[in-house]
Design a protein around this motif. Structure first.
Motif, PDB file in Angstrom:
ATOM      1  N   PHE A 136       0.853  -1.174   0.000  1.00  0.00           N
ATOM      2  CA  PHE A 136       0.000   0.000   0.000  1.00  0.00           C
ATOM      3  C   PHE A 136       0.895   1.232   0.000  1.00  0.00           C
ATOM      4  CE2 PHE A 136      -2.314  -3.375   2.083  1.00  0.00           C
ATOM      5  CZ  PHE A 136      -3.589  -3.284   1.538  1.00  0.00           C
ATOM      6  N   ILE A 137       0.487   2.247  -0.758  1.00  0.00           N
ATOM      7  CA  ILE A 137       1.159   3.545  -0.724  1.00  0.00           C
ATOM      8  C   ILE A 137       0.151   4.521  -0.126  1.00  0.00           C
ATOM      9  CG2 ILE A 137       2.091   5.470  -2.077  1.00  0.00           C
ATOM     10  CD1 ILE A 137       3.231   3.435  -4.030  1.00  0.00           C
ATOM     11  N   ASN A 138       0.459   5.024   1.054  1.00  0.00           N
ATOM     12  CA  ASN A 138      -0.439   5.912   1.800  1.00  0.00           C
ATOM     13  C   ASN A 138      -1.862   5.351   1.827  1.00  0.00           C
ATOM     14  OD1 ASN A 138       1.746   7.522   2.257  1.00  0.00           O
ATOM     15  ND2 ASN A 138       0.956   9.323   1.221  1.00  0.00           N
ATOM     16  N   GLY A 139      -1.957   4.049   2.051  1.00  0.00           N
ATOM     17  CA  GLY A 139      -3.256   3.404   2.209  1.00  0.00           C
ATOM     18  C   GLY A 139      -3.885   2.891   0.941  1.00  0.00           C
ATOM     19  N   LYS A 140      -3.288   3.185  -0.212  1.00  0.00           N
ATOM     20  CA  LYS A 140      -3.849   2.726  -1.495  1.00  0.00           C
ATOM     21  C   LYS A 140      -3.087   1.495  -1.966  1.00  0.00           C
ATOM     22  CE  LYS A 140      -4.886   7.476  -2.699  1.00  0.00           C
ATOM     23  NZ  LYS A 140      -4.365   8.616  -3.418  1.00  0.00           N
ATOM     24  N   ARG A 141      -3.827   0.437  -2.292  1.00  0.00           N
ATOM     25  CA  ARG A 141      -3.214  -0.808  -2.742  1.00  0.00           C
ATOM     26  C   ARG A 141      -2.423  -0.579  -4.027  1.00  0.00           C
ATOM     27  NH1 ARG A 141      -4.547  -6.354  -1.549  1.00  0.00           N
ATOM     28  NH2 ARG A 141      -6.204  -5.512  -0.249  1.00  0.00           N
ATOM     29  N   VAL A 142      -1.230  -1.154  -4.068  1.00  0.00           N
ATOM     30  CA  VAL A 142      -0.359  -1.052  -5.236  1.00  0.00           C
ATOM     31  C   VAL A 142      -0.620  -2.265  -6.133  1.00  0.00           C
ATOM     32  CG1 VAL A 142       2.044  -1.059  -6.029  1.00  0.00           C
ATOM     33  CG2 VAL A 142       1.419   0.157  -3.925  1.00  0.00           C
ATOM     34  N   GLU A 156       2.173  10.638  -8.166  1.00  0.00           N
ATOM     35  CA  GLU A 156       0.762  11.026  -8.075  1.00  0.00           C
ATOM     36  C   GLU A 156       0.396  11.394  -6.637  1.00  0.00           C
ATOM     37  OE1 GLU A 156      -1.415   7.716  -9.731  1.00  0.00           O
ATOM     38  OE2 GLU A 156      -0.866   8.269 -11.786  1.00  0.00           O
ATOM     39  N   GLU A 157       0.875  10.608  -5.694  1.00  0.00           N
ATOM     40  CA  GLU A 157       0.594  10.872  -4.285  1.00  0.00           C
ATOM     41  C   GLU A 157       1.247  12.177  -3.845  1.00  0.00           C
ATOM     42  OE1 GLU A 157      -1.496   9.977  -0.881  1.00  0.00           O
ATOM     43  OE2 GLU A 157      -1.628   9.017  -2.830  1.00  0.00           O
ATOM     44  N   MET A 158       2.478  12.432  -4.292  1.00  0.00           N
ATOM     45  CA  MET A 158       3.168  13.687  -3.960  1.00  0.00           C
ATOM     46  C   MET A 158       2.391  14.875  -4.528  1.00  0.00           C
ATOM     47  SD  MET A 158       5.880  13.082  -2.108  1.00  0.00           S
ATOM     48  CE  MET A 158       6.824  14.578  -2.290  1.00  0.00           C
ATOM     49  N   ALA A 159       1.924  14.750  -5.760  1.00  0.00           N
ATOM     50  CA  ALA A 159       1.150  15.822  -6.382  1.00  0.00           C
ATOM     51  C   ALA A 159      -0.134  16.073  -5.592  1.00  0.00           C
ATOM     52  CB  ALA A 159       0.835  15.478  -7.839  1.00  0.00           C
ATOM     53  N   ALA A 160      -0.801  15.010  -5.169  1.00  0.00           N
ATOM     54  CA  ALA A 160      -2.038  15.151  -4.397  1.00  0.00           C
ATOM     55  C   ALA A 160      -1.762  15.835  -3.060  1.00  0.00           C
ATOM     56  CB  ALA A 160      -2.683  13.783  -4.174  1.00  0.00           C
ATOM     57  N   LEU A 161      -0.643  15.508  -2.427  1.00  0.00           N
ATOM     58  CA  LEU A 161      -0.294  16.140  -1.148  1.00  0.00           C
ATOM     59  C   LEU A 161      -0.037  17.631  -1.319  1.00  0.00           C
ATOM     60  CD1 LEU A 161       2.088  13.445   0.375  1.00  0.00           C
ATOM     61  CD2 LEU A 161      -0.223  14.007   1.130  1.00  0.00           C
ATOM     62  N   HIS A 162       0.545  18.005  -2.468  1.00  0.00           N
ATOM     63  CA  HIS A 162       0.875  19.415  -2.705  1.00  0.00           C
ATOM     64  C   HIS A 162      -0.331  20.225  -3.151  1.00  0.00           C
ATOM     65  CE1 HIS A 162       5.045  19.003  -1.824  1.00  0.00           C
ATOM     66  NE2 HIS A 162       5.209  18.042  -2.706  1.00  0.00           N
ATOM     67  N   THR A 163      -1.366  19.563  -3.691  1.00  0.00           N
ATOM     68  CA  THR A 163      -2.523  20.307  -4.192  1.00  0.00           C
ATOM     69  C   THR A 163      -3.690  20.311  -3.212  1.00  0.00           C
ATOM     70  OG1 THR A 163      -3.352  18.361  -5.358  1.00  0.00           O
ATOM     71  CG2 THR A 163      -1.954  19.872  -6.615  1.00  0.00           C
ATOM     72  N   THR A 164      -3.613  19.503  -2.165  1.00  0.00           N
ATOM     73  CA  THR A 164      -4.690  19.477  -1.168  1.00  0.00           C
ATOM     74  C   THR A 164      -4.312  20.416  -0.030  1.00  0.00           C
ATOM     75  OG1 THR A 164      -5.099  17.168  -1.728  1.00  0.00           O
ATOM     76  CG2 THR A 164      -6.061  17.979   0.328  1.00  0.00           C
ATOM     77  N   PRO A 165      -5.068  21.513   0.137  1.00  0.00           N
ATOM     78  CA  PRO A 165      -4.729  22.477   1.197  1.00  0.00           C
ATOM     79  C   PRO A 165      -4.713  21.814   2.577  1.00  0.00           C
ATOM     80  CG  PRO A 165      -6.469  23.330  -0.234  1.00  0.00           C
ATOM     81  CD  PRO A 165      -6.247  21.889  -0.612  1.00  0.00           C
ATOM     82  N   GLY A 166      -3.637  22.056   3.309  1.00  0.00           N
ATOM     83  CA  GLY A 166      -3.531  21.566   4.678  1.00  0.00           C
ATOM     84  C   GLY A 166      -3.184  20.099   4.818  1.00  0.00           C
ATOM     85  N   THR A 168      -0.806  17.118   4.853  1.00  0.00           N
ATOM     86  CA  THR A 168       0.630  16.841   4.958  1.00  0.00           C
ATOM     87  C   THR A 168       0.838  15.355   4.998  1.00  0.00           C
ATOM     88  OG1 THR A 168       0.640  16.764   7.351  1.00  0.00           O
ATOM     89  CG2 THR A 168       0.975  18.940   6.338  1.00  0.00           C
ATOM     90  N   GLY A 169       2.092  14.931   4.948  1.00  0.00           N
ATOM     91  CA  GLY A 169       2.402  13.509   5.000  1.00  0.00           C
ATOM     92  C   GLY A 169       1.845  12.858   6.246  1.00  0.00           C
ATOM     93  N   ALA A 170       1.993  13.518   7.392  1.00  0.00           N
ATOM     94  CA  ALA A 170       1.516  12.928   8.649  1.00  0.00           C
ATOM     95  C   ALA A 170      -0.006  12.802   8.629  1.00  0.00           C
ATOM     96  CB  ALA A 170       1.964  13.785   9.825  1.00  0.00           C
ATOM     97  N   VAL A 171      -0.690  13.816   8.129  1.00  0.00           N
ATOM     98  CA  VAL A 171      -2.144  13.764   8.051  1.00  0.00           C
ATOM     99  C   VAL A 171      -2.564  12.709   7.041  1.00  0.00           C
ATOM    100  CG1 VAL A 171      -4.211  15.058   7.395  1.00  0.00           C
ATOM    101  CG2 VAL A 171      -2.452  16.151   8.768  1.00  0.00           C
ATOM    102  N   ALA A 172      -1.877  12.660   5.931  1.00  0.00           N
ATOM    103  CA  ALA A 172      -2.216  11.695   4.888  1.00  0.00           C
ATOM    104  C   ALA A 172      -2.095  10.270   5.411  1.00  0.00           C
ATOM    105  CB  ALA A 172      -1.320  11.888   3.669  1.00  0.00           C
ATOM    106  N   ARG A 173      -1.153  10.025   6.310  1.00  0.00           N
ATOM    107  CA  ARG A 173      -0.943   8.667   6.804  1.00  0.00           C
ATOM    108  C   ARG A 173      -1.971   8.245   7.835  1.00  0.00           C
ATOM    109  NH1 ARG A 173       4.570  10.095   6.717  1.00  0.00           N
ATOM    110  NH2 ARG A 173       4.560  10.396   8.953  1.00  0.00           N
ATOM    111  N   THR A 174      -2.585   9.184   8.523  1.00  0.00           N
ATOM    112  CA  THR A 174      -3.485   8.776   9.601  1.00  0.00           C
ATOM    113  C   THR A 174      -4.637   7.948   9.087  1.00  0.00           C
ATOM    114  OG1 THR A 174      -4.705  10.856   9.473  1.00  0.00           O
ATOM    115  CG2 THR A 174      -2.918  10.718  11.110  1.00  0.00           C
ATOM    116  N   GLY A 175      -5.105   8.235   7.884  1.00  0.00           N
ATOM    117  CA  GLY A 175      -6.200   7.446   7.327  1.00  0.00           C
ATOM    118  C   GLY A 175      -5.730   6.263   6.539  1.00  0.00           C
TER     119      GLY A 175
END
Length: 178
Positions: A136-142, A156-166, A168-175
């Motif tokens: 899994f990459i940040n919870g998404k099955r590879v 793609e995940e890096m781009a999504a992190l940069h375009t979603t306001p607020g 961050t990597g830590a927030v992205a990982r919690t879910g």
């Protein structure tokens, strides 16, 4: 875990030390970590399959090595020799990487790491892991486990992190699933 603790991308690998597909995947994961040294963290989860006679012992041996700060050395040694795994070789490899063999024997005989293996397997079951390797990459099955597939998913995940306001990597990982 390999890679920075605060990496925005977390790859979770459910793996079995006797699985030939898991062994083959290690080269690709090494490539990914080298290509993204600051962006990616790799988390290894034990998922020994019942069809592999020594997978559970190998998982326990790796966890013992972890308790002595040498998980990745044991991990690499086991995967490099995955067709030769047995109790005797696991013990020899533990000794070769400098583990305390008296403590190793005690831990292996006492089932010290069985609760951790069971927890990883329960995490895998919750994430609907059916075989190894499952990643899994940040919870998404590879699905595409080639280097190019990982690279595309990470970008793609890096781009999504940069375009979603607020976000961050830590927030992205919690879910993220385990």
């Amino acid at each position: 875990m390999r890679g920075p603790r605060d990496a925005p991308i977390r790859i979770v690998e459910f793996s079995d030390f006797q699985c030939p597909f898991c062994a083959e995947l290690q080269k690709t994961l090494d490539q990914v970590l080298k290509a993204f040294p600051k962006e990616v963290q790799l988390v290894y989860k034990q998922y020994p399959l019942n069809i592999h006679q020594y997978a559970r012992q190998a998982a326990a041996a790796a966890l013992f090595a972890h308790s002595q700060g040498k998980f990745w050395e044991m991990h690499d040694r086991i995967f490099q020799n995955f067709t030769q795994i047995n109790d005797e070789n696991l013990r020899r490899w533990a000794q070769e990487i400098g583990l305390d063999i008296a403590q190793y024997d005690k831990a292996m005989q006492g089932g010290r790491f069985e609760p951790i293996i069971q927890k990883d397997m329960a995490d895998g079951a919750a994430a609907k892991v059916l075989g190894t390797p499952t990643l899994f990459i940040n919870g998404k099955r590879v699905h595409d486990r080639s280097f190019e597939g990982f690279k595309k998913a990470i970008q793609e995940e890096m781009a999504a992190l940069h375009t979603t306001p607020g976000k961050t990597g830590a927030v992205a990982r919690t879910g993220a699933r385990p």
